[in-house]
Write an enzyme that holds these catalytic residues in place. Sequence first.
Site: not given
Ligand SMILES: NC(=O)c1ccc[n+]([C@@H]2O[C@H](COP(=O)([O-])OP(=O)(O)OC[C@H]3O[C@@H](n4cnc5c(N)ncnc54)[C@H](OP(=O)(O)O)[C@@H]3O)[C@@H](O)[C@H]2O)c1
Length: 244
Positions: A14-15, A137, A150, A12, A17
């Site tokens: 998955g588009t 996280s 968060y 989920t 990052g």
């Molecule tokens: N980046 C970091 O540093 C970091 C660190 C710790 C944990 N995380 C966790 O890692 C995961 C991915 O983070 P990211 O930073 O890569 O996030 P992101 O860039 O906001 O989102 C990555 C993907 O998730 C999709 N997405 C977001 N909200 C969604 C929803 N409600 N339903 C379905 N798809 C959804 C987005 O596409 P759409 O916007 O089109 O839905 C995109 O494909 C998250 O769970 C985040 O909390 C991230």
Amino acid sequence: MGKLDGKVAVITGGTTGMALAGAKLFVDEGAHVFITGRRQEALDEAVKQIGRNVTGVQGDAADLDDLDRLYDTVKREKGSLDVLWASAGGGEPAPLGEITEAQFDTWFGLNARGTLFTVQKALPLFNDGGSIFMTGSNASLGAFPGWSVYAGSKAVQQAWARVWLNELKDRRIRVNVLTPGQVATAKQEELFDEDTKRQFESLIPRGRMGRPDEIATAALFLASDDSSYVNGMELVVDGGTTAI
Ligand SMILES: NC(=O)c1ccc[n+]([C@@H]2O[C@H](COP(=O)([O-])OP(=O)(O)OC[C@H]3O[C@@H](n4cnc5c(N)ncnc54)[C@H](OP(=O)(O)O)[C@@H]3O)[C@@H](O)[C@H]2O)c1
């Protein structure tokens, strides 16, 4: 021979990052991958980038009807499922004293409620011996001011992994948590300016943010038989930030 030959995986969010990097790697290792995201355009682009053995299903991981549609598609196209990476999640800063009901409901609605139903609704399709993992996280391990909503909404996963693996032990389904630290993704770009990113980097013993492919390889470990005896664990991939 790939590490996921013949396996069916759902990722989920998955588009972009780290989850997109993981989807590409899973396909390279022989899996068919279903990816989700809310924006159709980003989903189409990701499907194009992955190129083969991928199905895009538009939907919000916080919306239970969308989750039903996702698993209906998996059932119709593949019949069953071996790997679930519940990665869709997010958050925003809000210090105690300024937290709104809307912020609480949004992030617990996605990170906690959405993740629980993403897993629960997958179960009827799961093959015995499968692997489930959720993106946590390191905010839930550290004490980063402003991030309590968060952190709390992600901390539930560690408890759930332990209870669920016990409930699923007769089906030999493993449940783990993959916990990244700061990873350079689109969300990071949106949330933080260069100064803030430098401040975060100064806290990371590894000296820099993680790359999406460095989370993808950890995800492959949890998805594949390489981790066949790893169950109920939190795999922290944060460059050492919360180890010191
Ligand atoms: N980046 C970091 O540093 C970091 C660190 C710790 C944990 N995380 C966790 O890692 C995961 C991915 O983070 P990211 O930073 O890569 O996030 P992101 O860039 O906001 O989102 C990555 C993907 O998730 C999709 N997405 C977001 N909200 C969604 C929803 N409600 N339903 C379905 N798809 C959804 C987005 O596409 P759409 O916007 O089109 O839905 C995109 O494909 C998250 O769970 C985040 O909390 C991230």
